[in-house]
Design a protein around this motif. Structure first.
Motif, PDB file in Angstrom:
ATOM      1  N   MET A  71      33.644  42.630 -12.744  1.00 57.26           N
ATOM      2  CA  MET A  71      34.157  41.461 -12.025  1.00 57.26           C
ATOM      3  C   MET A  71      33.655  40.169 -12.660  1.00 57.26           C
ATOM      4  SD  MET A  71      33.864  40.525  -8.000  1.00 57.26           S
ATOM      5  CE  MET A  71      34.569  39.011  -7.361  1.00 57.26           C
ATOM      6  N   ASP A  72      32.382  40.172 -13.126  1.00 55.68           N
ATOM      7  CA  ASP A  72      31.836  38.980 -13.757  1.00 55.68           C
ATOM      8  C   ASP A  72      32.585  38.628 -15.034  1.00 55.68           C
ATOM      9  OD1 ASP A  72      30.082  38.669 -11.736  1.00 55.68           O
ATOM     10  OD2 ASP A  72      28.289  39.247 -12.863  1.00 55.68           O
ATOM     11  N   ARG A  73      33.172  39.658 -15.720  1.00 62.95           N
ATOM     12  CA  ARG A  73      33.964  39.370 -16.920  1.00 62.95           C
ATOM     13  C   ARG A  73      35.195  38.551 -16.568  1.00 62.95           C
ATOM     14  NH1 ARG A  73      33.213  44.774 -18.185  1.00 62.95           N
ATOM     15  NH2 ARG A  73      35.424  45.194 -17.715  1.00 62.95           N
ATOM     16  N   LYS A  93      34.017  35.068 -15.752  1.00 65.33           N
ATOM     17  CA  LYS A  93      33.680  34.344 -16.979  1.00 65.33           C
ATOM     18  C   LYS A  93      34.945  33.849 -17.675  1.00 65.33           C
ATOM     19  CE  LYS A  93      31.090  34.834 -21.298  1.00 65.33           C
ATOM     20  NZ  LYS A  93      30.337  33.588 -21.104  1.00 65.33           N
ATOM     21  N   SER A  94      35.959  34.687 -17.719  1.00 68.31           N
ATOM     22  CA  SER A  94      37.227  34.286 -18.349  1.00 68.31           C
ATOM     23  C   SER A  94      37.878  33.146 -17.581  1.00 68.31           C
ATOM     24  CB  SER A  94      38.181  35.483 -18.420  1.00 68.31           C
ATOM     25  OG  SER A  94      37.656  36.498 -19.260  1.00 68.31           O
ATOM     26  N   ALA A  95      37.809  33.221 -16.240  1.00 70.67           N
ATOM     27  CA  ALA A  95      38.395  32.164 -15.410  1.00 70.67           C
ATOM     28  C   ALA A  95      37.677  30.837 -15.629  1.00 70.67           C
ATOM     29  CB  ALA A  95      38.347  32.565 -13.945  1.00 70.67           C
ATOM     30  N   LEU A 142      25.217  29.932 -12.962  1.00 70.67           N
ATOM     31  CA  LEU A 142      24.322  31.080 -12.758  1.00 70.67           C
ATOM     32  C   LEU A 142      24.948  31.935 -11.665  1.00 70.67           C
ATOM     33  CD1 LEU A 142      21.215  32.047 -13.352  1.00 70.67           C
ATOM     34  CD2 LEU A 142      20.801  31.053 -11.094  1.00 70.67           C
ATOM     35  N   HIS A 143      25.082  33.233 -11.886  1.00 72.95           N
ATOM     36  CA  HIS A 143      25.710  34.101 -10.886  1.00 72.95           C
ATOM     37  C   HIS A 143      24.974  35.433 -10.859  1.00 72.95           C
ATOM     38  CE1 HIS A 143      28.819  34.991  -8.050  1.00 72.95           C
ATOM     39  NE2 HIS A 143      29.371  35.961  -8.774  1.00 72.95           N
ATOM     40  N   HIS A 144      24.590  35.849  -9.644  1.00 71.95           N
ATOM     41  CA  HIS A 144      23.774  37.047  -9.467  1.00 71.95           C
ATOM     42  C   HIS A 144      22.511  36.980 -10.328  1.00 71.95           C
ATOM     43  CE1 HIS A 144      26.812  38.782  -6.957  1.00 71.95           C
ATOM     44  NE2 HIS A 144      27.720  38.805  -7.927  1.00 71.95           N
ATOM     45  N   GLY A 145      21.967  35.759 -10.440  1.00 69.28           N
ATOM     46  CA  GLY A 145      20.709  35.568 -11.134  1.00 69.28           C
ATOM     47  C   GLY A 145      20.797  35.532 -12.641  1.00 69.28           C
ATOM     48  N   VAL A 172      34.310  29.938  -8.990  1.00 71.02           N
ATOM     49  CA  VAL A 172      33.214  30.880  -8.759  1.00 71.02           C
ATOM     50  C   VAL A 172      33.445  31.674  -7.478  1.00 71.02           C
ATOM     51  CG1 VAL A 172      30.759  31.043  -8.208  1.00 71.02           C
ATOM     52  CG2 VAL A 172      31.516  29.568 -10.073  1.00 71.02           C
ATOM     53  N   LEU A 173      34.027  31.026  -6.472  1.00 68.17           N
ATOM     54  CA  LEU A 173      34.281  31.701  -5.197  1.00 68.17           C
ATOM     55  C   LEU A 173      35.541  32.561  -5.242  1.00 68.17           C
ATOM     56  CD1 LEU A 173      33.411  28.874  -2.626  1.00 68.17           C
ATOM     57  CD2 LEU A 173      31.974  30.766  -3.427  1.00 68.17           C
ATOM     58  N   GLY A 174      36.224  32.581  -6.373  1.00 66.31           N
ATOM     59  CA  GLY A 174      37.410  33.413  -6.514  1.00 66.31           C
ATOM     60  C   GLY A 174      38.666  32.806  -5.943  1.00 66.31           C
ATOM     61  N   ASN A 175      38.669  31.502  -5.712  1.00 64.75           N
ATOM     62  CA  ASN A 175      39.826  30.825  -5.144  1.00 64.75           C
ATOM     63  C   ASN A 175      40.724  30.259  -6.240  1.00 64.75           C
ATOM     64  OD1 ASN A 175      38.720  31.291  -2.577  1.00 64.75           O
ATOM     65  ND2 ASN A 175      37.587  29.362  -2.621  1.00 64.75           N
ATOM     66  N   GLU A 176      41.974  30.102  -5.907  1.00 60.04           N
ATOM     67  CA  GLU A 176      42.901  29.473  -6.835  1.00 60.04           C
ATOM     68  C   GLU A 176      42.693  27.960  -6.797  1.00 60.04           C
ATOM     69  OE1 GLU A 176      47.738  29.039  -7.608  1.00 60.04           O
ATOM     70  OE2 GLU A 176      46.952  30.544  -6.201  1.00 60.04           O
ATOM     71  N   VAL A 177      42.651  27.339  -7.941  1.00 64.11           N
ATOM     72  CA  VAL A 177      42.460  25.895  -8.035  1.00 64.11           C
ATOM     73  C   VAL A 177      43.813  25.204  -8.012  1.00 64.11           C
ATOM     74  CG1 VAL A 177      41.598  23.994  -9.445  1.00 64.11           C
ATOM     75  CG2 VAL A 177      40.293  26.121  -9.295  1.00 64.11           C
ATOM     76  N   ASP A 178      43.982  24.279  -7.070  1.00 64.83           N
ATOM     77  CA  ASP A 178      45.216  23.499  -6.972  1.00 64.83           C
ATOM     78  C   ASP A 178      45.121  22.334  -7.951  1.00 64.83           C
ATOM     79  OD1 ASP A 178      47.467  22.104  -6.304  1.00 64.83           O
ATOM     80  OD2 ASP A 178      46.996  21.880  -4.170  1.00 64.83           O
ATOM     81  N   ALA A 179      45.397  22.622  -9.221  1.00 68.61           N
ATOM     82  CA  ALA A 179      45.221  21.628 -10.278  1.00 68.61           C
ATOM     83  C   ALA A 179      46.015  20.347 -10.038  1.00 68.61           C
ATOM     84  CB  ALA A 179      45.560  22.229 -11.633  1.00 68.61           C
ATOM     85  N   PRO A 180      47.297  20.411  -9.649  1.00 72.04           N
ATOM     86  CA  PRO A 180      48.044  19.162  -9.444  1.00 72.04           C
ATOM     87  C   PRO A 180      47.409  18.246  -8.401  1.00 72.04           C
ATOM     88  CG  PRO A 180      49.554  21.008  -9.593  1.00 72.04           C
ATOM     89  CD  PRO A 180      48.180  21.591  -9.529  1.00 72.04           C
TER      90      PRO A 180
END
Length: 552
Positions: free
Chosen positions: A1-3, A6-8, A33-36, A376-384
């Protein structure tokens, strides 16, 4: 999941760069920093515009108010060692702190959480070109004389001078300077190598400071918080890098989690103590949510979803909108030439760090920080939406000084002074005489010079009766490393001392010898009264000057 995460995070580069360009931010460095574990670091833009030098994870930036959490953590160490308590009153440490109101009883915890109710009076110390007008020796006297903006422990009133005093508390308890204490208690135990304070010299991997002009170009300005024995150092003068801060926040979160659960022990080199108390909310902060939004000790607690509108000149998008509730502990920093954002999620040992080398056309660090947090929270970013907020806020901030100027012209009723210019000239002091305002005549016109500084000198125009105003446009404001965004009252100086300064004295004869300036907007009324050196005023007026109460 961290991969996938990281890609996101890596995919955010174009959006972060676009918003940085819109908001006038030359360079940024960020880390997650995620999971230490350090999951992601990246840098965009330029730390040195003139020489086209890019930043990196080791580039040191001024932390501004992110410094406050470090100061608070060292207070926690003193409490752990029994050298003071959070409930220790300031006057027990500094007997010279004296007031005749409830604020005489302020405690260390009150200072840490900005709940003293005392007016901040930032305009008395922050001058043009990032110059600090007052000395460190002025901190306690200033805290003793400023008016109360609200009753003790009833309202959040952000106070930089309070954190300067906390730095002096640390020095008095340990016999060490703040610089020495920072090295002994934080830098050396955590093996940091890119963290510095105030007078420590810059190196070739230190980000330069810039102002963003209205056309989006950059203008180099003097750095804030660089020098020896600076007032407000403990509130904002630490410089650090993303690489060092990820180490700091990992240790801080681990200490907090172990101290809360008492089921594990942080590493032997972990210096952080009393973290549950330091991270506990102490005073509510106004917010458009029923969820928790409070100030702890150098940290803000926000129960997400939330609108992070504290200190913002715009309404940012709702963070974590539509997702499950999460506690975020965060802070930001902002001063001409530098800005930053830090967010912690203790449950997952997660930290987001973002540093930049300009205050920009608007608060870009909060927008950029929110984008990273959403990812980081897994949410979609509303870029516009984020792009539109950045554009609108930047445009509004640039135009605001012009709107203020038009408002001043609309209220103007005098084309020439009511009296001869000599009636207004002189040096005017505040009640404790550590700040003065010069009124000079130059070529038949009046000028104001705050603390006699050439760079804080402005032409005065007649306004109403015995009042005058000054004004400079957006570009000139930021070129002088001044904060923009003040309302029209900030630019008006009113002259004259009513014989009885009460709400019923409108018809009293006005004698010259006093100047009123509205520089603090946490207070109601017309402003602080300054007395001309050598002038004689009534006993009533002397009492007003002594207590710095405001004329109504």
């Amino acid at each position: 999941m961290d991969r996938h995460l990281k890609s996101a995070l890596e995919a955010l580069g174009p959006l972060l760069t676009q918003i940085s360009n819109i908001t006038g931010t030359p360079g940024i460095s960020l880390g997650v920093l995620h999971h230490g574990e350090i999951l992601h670091t990246a840098s965009y833009g330029l730390q040195d515009v003139e020489n086209r030098v890019a930043p990196n994870a080791d580039t040191s930036f001024l932390l501004c108010s992110i410094t406050k959490a470090i100061t608070a953590s060292m207070i926690g160490m003193m409490v752990e060692e029994g050298k003071l308590d959070f409930t220790t009153q300031l006057r027990q440490i500094f007997p010279e702190y004296q007031r005749d109101d409830a604020q005489a009883n302020i405690t260390i915890e009150d200072l840490l959480s900005h709940r003293t109710g005392l007016a901040p009076y930032d305009s008395l110390w922050l001058g043009s070109d990032n110059r600090i007008f007052l000395n460190r020796s002025d901190a306690i006297p200033t805290l003793s004389y400023v008016p109360s903006a609200s009753p003790l422990r009833t309202r959040f009133v952000y106070d930089n001078i309070g954190y300067e005093v906390l730095g002096q508390v640390l020095e008095k308890l340990t016999g060490l300077s703040y610089l020495e204490l920072l090295h002994e208690r934080i830098i050396e135990p955590l093996h940091l190598n890119r963290t510095f304070f105030a007078q420590e010299p810059f190196d070739n991997n230190t980000a330069k400071s810039y102002a963003a002009l209205g056309d989006g170009s950059f203008f180099g300005i003097p750095p804030w918080g660089h020098g020896k024995d600076l007032l407000i150092g403990a509130a904002g003068a630490i410089r650090s890098s993303v690489s060092d801060l990820l180490v700091v926040y990992k240790a801080l979160i681990e200490a907090a989690n172990s101290q809360v659960t008492q089921t594990s022990t942080p590493g032997a080199d972990n210096p952080f103590k009393q973290m549950p108390m330091l991270l506990q909310g102490k005073i509510g902060v106004p917010n458009q949510s029923l969820r928790e939004y409070s100030y702890a000790s150098g940290w803000i607690r926000a129960e997400l979803p939330a609108i992070l509108d504290l200190f913002a000149d715009y309404e940012p998008p709702i963070l974590n909108n539509g997702s499950e509730s999460r506690l975020m502990i965060y802070h930001q920093g902002y001063i001409p030439g530098n800005a930053g954002f830090v967010a912690l999620f203790p449950e997952t040992t997660t930290a987001v760090v973002l540093l930049g080398n300009s205050a920009g056309l608007t608060d870009a660090m909060k927008l950029l920080g929110q984008i990273i947090v959403e990812t980081v929270l897994g949410n979609e970013v509303d870029a516009p939406t984020y792009i539109e907020v950045a554009k609108t806020a930047s445009t509004n901030n640039v135009m605001l000084p012009n709107y203020v100027y038009q408002d001043l012209l609309h209220g103007k009723t005098q084309d020439s002074p009511k009296r001869s210019t000599s009636a207004y000239t002189g040096r005017y002091y505040n009640a404790i005489e550590n700040f003065f305002i010069d009124i000079n005549e130059v070529d038949g016109k009046l000028q104001v010079a705050y603390m006699g500084s050439d760079r804080d000198t402005f032409d005065l125009e007649p306004y109403q009766a015995d009042s005058f105003f000054w004004w400079i446009d957006y570009d000139e404001t930021v070129k002088r490393a001044r904060l923009s965004g003040f309302p029209k009252e900030y630019f008006i100086l009113s002259f004259g001392c009513p014989s009885k300064p009460t709400r019923w004295s409108f018809g009293a004869n006005v004698r010259m010898g006093c100047l009123t300036w509205k520089h603090e907007f946490q207070l109601s009324g017309d402003g602080e009264v300054f007395q001309r050196r050598g002038s004689k005023v009534s006993n009533d007026m002397q009492r007003v000057l002594k207590t710095s109460m405001e004329l109504k």
